[in-house]
Design a protein around this motif. Structure first.
Motif, PDB file in Angstrom:
ATOM      1  N   MET A 192       0.821  -1.190  -0.233  1.00  0.00           N
ATOM      2  CA  MET A 192       0.233  -0.053   0.350  1.00  0.00           C
ATOM      3  C   MET A 192       1.137   1.273  -0.626  1.00  0.00           C
ATOM      4  O   MET A 192       1.901   1.221   0.778  1.00  0.00           O
ATOM      5  CB  MET A 192      -1.049  -0.025   1.619  1.00  0.00           C
ATOM      6  CG  MET A 192      -1.488   0.813   1.838  1.00  0.00           C
ATOM      7  SD  MET A 192      -3.392   0.964  -0.134  1.00  0.00           S
ATOM      8  CE  MET A 192      -4.049  -0.531   0.101  1.00  0.00           C
ATOM      9  N   VAL A 193       0.565   3.167  -0.996  1.00  0.00           N
ATOM     10  CA  VAL A 193       1.622   3.218  -1.129  1.00  0.00           C
ATOM     11  C   VAL A 193       0.407   4.797  -0.635  1.00  0.00           C
ATOM     12  O   VAL A 193      -0.592   4.359  -1.570  1.00  0.00           O
ATOM     13  CB  VAL A 193       2.466   4.242  -2.471  1.00  0.00           C
ATOM     14  CG1 VAL A 193       2.432   5.009  -2.373  1.00  0.00           C
ATOM     15  CG2 VAL A 193       3.615   2.850  -2.101  1.00  0.00           C
ATOM     16  N   LYS A 194       0.646   5.384   0.023  1.00  0.00           N
ATOM     17  CA  LYS A 194      -0.079   6.293   0.189  1.00  0.00           C
ATOM     18  C   LYS A 194       0.034   7.785   0.424  1.00  0.00           C
ATOM     19  O   LYS A 194       0.172   8.484  -1.118  1.00  0.00           O
ATOM     20  CB  LYS A 194      -1.070   6.727   1.675  1.00  0.00           C
ATOM     21  CG  LYS A 194      -1.523   5.379   2.162  1.00  0.00           C
ATOM     22  CD  LYS A 194      -2.934   5.483   1.357  1.00  0.00           C
ATOM     23  CE  LYS A 194      -3.888   4.777   1.808  1.00  0.00           C
ATOM     24  NZ  LYS A 194      -5.291   4.912   0.552  1.00  0.00           N
ATOM     25  N   CYS A 195       1.788   8.418   0.985  1.00  0.00           N
ATOM     26  CA  CYS A 195       2.323   9.344   0.389  1.00  0.00           C
ATOM     27  C   CYS A 195       3.239   9.272  -0.552  1.00  0.00           C
ATOM     28  O   CYS A 195       3.711  10.447  -1.641  1.00  0.00           O
ATOM     29  CB  CYS A 195       2.696  10.005   1.713  1.00  0.00           C
ATOM     30  SG  CYS A 195       4.071   9.270   2.273  1.00  0.00           S
ATOM     31  N   GLY A 196       3.565   8.077  -0.488  1.00  0.00           N
ATOM     32  CA  GLY A 196       4.406   8.282  -1.861  1.00  0.00           C
ATOM     33  C   GLY A 196       6.219   8.984  -1.468  1.00  0.00           C
ATOM     34  O   GLY A 196       6.893   8.839  -2.176  1.00  0.00           O
ATOM     35  N   MET A 197       5.906   9.280  -0.051  1.00  0.00           N
ATOM     36  CA  MET A 197       7.601  10.339  -0.349  1.00  0.00           C
ATOM     37  C   MET A 197       8.305   9.970   1.595  1.00  0.00           C
ATOM     38  O   MET A 197       9.142  10.594   1.617  1.00  0.00           O
ATOM     39  CB  MET A 197       7.089  11.288   0.833  1.00  0.00           C
ATOM     40  CG  MET A 197       6.100  12.493  -0.777  1.00  0.00           C
ATOM     41  SD  MET A 197       6.101  13.654  -1.123  1.00  0.00           S
ATOM     42  CE  MET A 197       4.423  13.775   0.077  1.00  0.00           C
ATOM     43  N   GLY A 198       8.009   8.724   1.549  1.00  0.00           N
ATOM     44  CA  GLY A 198       8.414   8.271   2.862  1.00  0.00           C
ATOM     45  C   GLY A 198       8.280   9.109   4.642  1.00  0.00           C
ATOM     46  O   GLY A 198       8.941   8.804   5.393  1.00  0.00           O
ATOM     47  N   ILE A 199       7.043   9.946   4.262  1.00  0.00           N
ATOM     48  CA  ILE A 199       6.200  10.185   5.435  1.00  0.00           C
ATOM     49  C   ILE A 199       5.082   8.726   6.337  1.00  0.00           C
ATOM     50  O   ILE A 199       5.348   8.963   7.765  1.00  0.00           O
ATOM     51  CB  ILE A 199       5.356  11.488   5.034  1.00  0.00           C
ATOM     52  CG1 ILE A 199       6.733  12.425   4.513  1.00  0.00           C
ATOM     53  CG2 ILE A 199       5.062  11.784   6.270  1.00  0.00           C
ATOM     54  CD1 ILE A 199       5.789  13.142   4.146  1.00  0.00           C
ATOM     55  N   CYS A 200       4.363   7.989   6.095  1.00  0.00           N
ATOM     56  CA  CYS A 200       3.189   7.383   6.040  1.00  0.00           C
ATOM     57  C   CYS A 200       3.347   6.367   7.182  1.00  0.00           C
ATOM     58  O   CYS A 200       2.995   5.888   7.326  1.00  0.00           O
ATOM     59  CB  CYS A 200       2.353   8.106   5.430  1.00  0.00           C
ATOM     60  SG  CYS A 200       1.799   6.352   4.315  1.00  0.00           S
ATOM     61  N   GLY A 201       4.748   5.654   6.415  1.00  0.00           N
ATOM     62  CA  GLY A 201       4.950   4.195   6.425  1.00  0.00           C
ATOM     63  C   GLY A 201       4.301   3.299   6.378  1.00  0.00           C
ATOM     64  O   GLY A 201       4.314   2.083   6.649  1.00  0.00           O
ATOM     65  N   ALA A 202       3.059   3.635   5.242  1.00  0.00           N
ATOM     66  CA  ALA A 202       2.434   2.839   4.741  1.00  0.00           C
ATOM     67  C   ALA A 202       2.914   1.516   4.130  1.00  0.00           C
ATOM     68  O   ALA A 202       2.511   0.298   3.785  1.00  0.00           O
ATOM     69  CB  ALA A 202       0.646   3.576   3.804  1.00  0.00           C
ATOM     70  N   CYS A 203       3.590   1.589   3.643  1.00  0.00           N
ATOM     71  CA  CYS A 203       4.364   0.769   2.687  1.00  0.00           C
ATOM     72  C   CYS A 203       5.502   0.404   2.345  1.00  0.00           C
ATOM     73  O   CYS A 203       6.499  -0.920   2.383  1.00  0.00           O
ATOM     74  CB  CYS A 203       5.025   2.165   1.799  1.00  0.00           C
ATOM     75  SG  CYS A 203       6.323   2.992   1.793  1.00  0.00           S
ATOM     76  N   ALA A 204       6.002  -0.047   4.734  1.00  0.00           N
ATOM     77  CA  ALA A 204       7.240  -0.863   5.006  1.00  0.00           C
ATOM     78  C   ALA A 204       6.718  -1.999   4.895  1.00  0.00           C
ATOM     79  O   ALA A 204       5.533  -3.262   4.478  1.00  0.00           O
ATOM     80  CB  ALA A 204       6.613  -0.490   6.030  1.00  0.00           C
ATOM     81  N   ARG A 208      11.860  -2.525   4.883  1.00  0.00           N
ATOM     82  CA  ARG A 208      11.784  -1.117   3.840  1.00  0.00           C
ATOM     83  C   ARG A 208      11.060   0.008   4.215  1.00  0.00           C
ATOM     84  O   ARG A 208       9.757  -0.906   4.240  1.00  0.00           O
ATOM     85  CB  ARG A 208      12.875  -1.026   2.795  1.00  0.00           C
ATOM     86  CG  ARG A 208      14.349  -2.062   2.894  1.00  0.00           C
ATOM     87  CD  ARG A 208      14.294  -2.553   2.087  1.00  0.00           C
ATOM     88  NE  ARG A 208      15.997  -2.330   1.528  1.00  0.00           N
ATOM     89  CZ  ARG A 208      16.340  -3.267   2.185  1.00  0.00           C
ATOM     90  NH1 ARG A 208      16.017  -4.119   2.834  1.00  0.00           N
ATOM     91  NH2 ARG A 208      17.780  -3.676   1.278  1.00  0.00           N
ATOM     92  N   LEU A 209      10.999   1.354   3.617  1.00  0.00           N
ATOM     93  CA  LEU A 209       9.595   1.808   2.953  1.00  0.00           C
ATOM     94  C   LEU A 209      10.013   1.794   1.344  1.00  0.00           C
ATOM     95  O   LEU A 209      11.314   2.110   0.523  1.00  0.00           O
ATOM     96  CB  LEU A 209       9.897   3.578   3.488  1.00  0.00           C
ATOM     97  CG  LEU A 209       9.688   3.917   4.874  1.00  0.00           C
ATOM     98  CD1 LEU A 209       9.966   5.335   5.261  1.00  0.00           C
ATOM     99  CD2 LEU A 209       7.860   3.211   5.571  1.00  0.00           C
ATOM    100  N   LEU A 210       9.034   1.115   1.041  1.00  0.00           N
ATOM    101  CA  LEU A 210       9.085   0.682  -0.516  1.00  0.00           C
ATOM    102  C   LEU A 210       8.823   1.796  -1.440  1.00  0.00           C
ATOM    103  O   LEU A 210       9.400   2.012  -2.551  1.00  0.00           O
ATOM    104  CB  LEU A 210       7.947  -0.062  -1.461  1.00  0.00           C
ATOM    105  CG  LEU A 210       7.826  -0.795  -2.408  1.00  0.00           C
ATOM    106  CD1 LEU A 210       8.479  -2.438  -2.650  1.00  0.00           C
ATOM    107  CD2 LEU A 210       6.722  -0.677  -3.215  1.00  0.00           C
ATOM    108  N   CYS A 211       8.224   2.659  -1.382  1.00  0.00           N
ATOM    109  CA  CYS A 211       8.344   3.897  -1.578  1.00  0.00           C
ATOM    110  C   CYS A 211       9.425   4.588  -1.901  1.00  0.00           C
ATOM    111  O   CYS A 211       9.869   5.425  -3.532  1.00  0.00           O
ATOM    112  CB  CYS A 211       6.916   5.357  -1.865  1.00  0.00           C
ATOM    113  SG  CYS A 211       7.006   5.619  -0.228  1.00  0.00           S
ATOM    114  N   LYS A 212      10.446   4.762  -0.511  1.00  0.00           N
ATOM    115  CA  LYS A 212      11.689   5.250  -1.101  1.00  0.00           C
ATOM    116  C   LYS A 212      13.052   4.114  -1.706  1.00  0.00           C
ATOM    117  O   LYS A 212      13.905   4.742  -2.373  1.00  0.00           O
ATOM    118  CB  LYS A 212      12.184   5.890   0.172  1.00  0.00           C
ATOM    119  CG  LYS A 212      11.887   6.283   0.814  1.00  0.00           C
ATOM    120  CD  LYS A 212      11.068   8.471   0.878  1.00  0.00           C
ATOM    121  CE  LYS A 212      12.010   8.509   0.534  1.00  0.00           C
ATOM    122  NZ  LYS A 212      11.996  10.366   0.017  1.00  0.00           N
TER     123      LYS A 212
HETATM  124  S1  FES Z   1       4.622   5.081   0.798  1.00  0.00           S
HETATM  125 FE1  FES Z   1       4.384   6.607   3.143  1.00  0.00          FE
HETATM  126  S2  FES Z   1       6.352   6.375   3.589  1.00  0.00           S
HETATM  127 FE2  FES Z   1       5.859   5.416   1.863  1.00  0.00          FE
END
Ligand code: FES
Ligand SMILES: Cc1cc2nc3c(=O)[nH]c(=O)nc-3n(C[C@H](O)[C@H](O)[C@H](O)COP(=O)(O)OP(=O)(O)OC[C@H]3O[C@@H](n4cnc5c(N)ncnc54)[C@H](O)[C@@H]3O)c2cc1C
Length: 221
Positions: A192-204, A208-212
Motif C-alpha cells: 500500500m503506497v499512500k504518501c509516496g514520500m517516506g512519511i506515512c509508513g504505509a508501504c513498509a 524498508r519503505l518501498l516508496c523510497k
Molecule cells: S507510502 Fe508513505 S512512507 Fe511510503
C-alpha cells in the motif's frame, strides 16, 4: 505537501480485456525503476510504475482493479507527482528480467533500456499482454511453458543481474530461492503506497519503505 503537476493524457491503448497503456505528456526522462503517484480528481491518487518513456511521454501499463484504474482509461488530464522511489541499480552485464502478472510494467522499461532476457508469467494466455521477445509461462499452459515464471528462471539458469517484479508470493518464493541458490539481483512488489514520500509508513516491507527503496536485494526479501 503533495506536488502534483497537471499533464495531458496523449493516448490510451487497450492491450487485453483488463490492461492498457496510458501515455501522459512528461518531458524529462524518468529513471528506470521509478514510479509516479497518479491523481485523477474525484479518485484516490495511486502509485503506477514507469513502463516506458518516448520523446516527451511517460507510459504507464495499467491493470484494471478498481475505480481509479478503470477511470484512468478515459482521462484527458491527470495530476502526476514524481518520479518517486529510486533508480534501479543498473546491471553489470545483460540482465534477466522476471515478471509476474502486472509486474511486467517496470520491467518493460528495463527491457527497452537495458535489453537482456525477459521472462514473463501469468495465470493464463488471456491475462498476458503482447511483449515481443519475451519467454512466456502460464499456470494453465494456455501459452508458453506450463508452470511459473520462477520455473523459467531455473531453466535459463541465470545467477546474476536478476530483476524481478510480481505479486508478494512470487517475490517471497524468489527471495527463498535466491538464498538457497546464491542468486543476485533485485526485486520489487506491491504494498500500500499512500504518501509516496517516506512519511506515512504505509508501504513498509522487508524492513524498508518501498516508496523510497522500491528495489530490494533478492536475498533480503
Ligand atoms: S507510502 Fe508513505 S512512507 Fe511510503
Ligand atoms: C510502487 C507501486 C507501483 C505500482 N505500479 C503499478 C503499475 O505499473 N500498473 C498497475 O496496474 N498497478 C500498479 N500498482 C498497483 C496499483 O497502484 C493499484 O492497482 C491501484 O492502486 C488500484 O486502485 P483502484 O482504485 O483501481 O482499485 P481499488 O479498488 O482502490 O484497489 C484494488 C486493489 O489495489 C491495491 N491498491 C489500492 N490502493 C493502493 C495503493 N494506494 N497502493 C498500492 N496498492 C493499492 C489493493 O491491493 C487493493 O485491494 C503499483 C503499486 C505500487 C505500490
Amino acid at each position: 505537501m503533495f506536488n502534483f503537476k497537471v499533464k495531458e493524457v496523449l493516448r490510451a491503448k487497450r492491450l487485453n480485456k483488463n490492461t492498457y497503456h496510458l501515455y501522459v505528456r512528461w518531458d524529462e526522462k524518468p529513471p528506470v525503476g521509478t514510479f509516479f503517484m497518479v491523481w485523477l480528481p474525484g479518485f484516490e491518487a495511486i502509485p503506477l510504475s514507469v513502463s516506458g518513456w518516448y520523446r516527451g511521454a511517460v507510459r504507464f501499463t495499467i491493470q484494471v482493479r478498481g475505480p481509479t484504474t478503470k477511470a484512468l482509461f478515459w482521462a484527458t488530464k491527470v495530476g502526476l507527482m514524481g518520479p518517486l522511489g529510486r533508480e534501479a541499480p543498473p546491471p553489470l552485464g545483460k540482465p534477466t528480467l522476471v515478471a509476474g502478472g502486472i509486474g511486467i510494467a517496470p520491467l518493460l522499461y528495463m527491457y527497452e533500456e537495458w535489453g537482456g532476457t525477459l521472462l514473463y508469467g501469468g495465470r493464463s494466455a488471456k491475462d498476458l499482454i503482447p511483449v515481443e521477445g519475451a519467454i512466456i509461462s502460464t499456470d494453465d499452459g494456455s501459452k508458453g511453458k506450463k508452470g511459473t515464471v520462477l520455473d523459467l528462471l531455473e531453466e535459463v539458469g541465470a545467477k546474476r543481474d536478476i530483476y524481478a517484479c510480481g505479486p508478494p508470493a512470487m517475490l517471497k518464493a524468489l527471495g527463498q530461492m535466491s538464498r538457497e541458490k546464491d542468486l543476485r539481483g533485485y526485486g520489487s512488489t506491491e504494498t500500500m503506497v499512500k504518501c509516496g514520500m517516506g512519511i506515512c509508513g504505509a508501504c513498509a516491507i522487508s524492513k524498508r519503505l518501498l516508496c523510497k527503496e522500491p528495489w530490494i536485494p533478492l536475498r533480503e526479501i
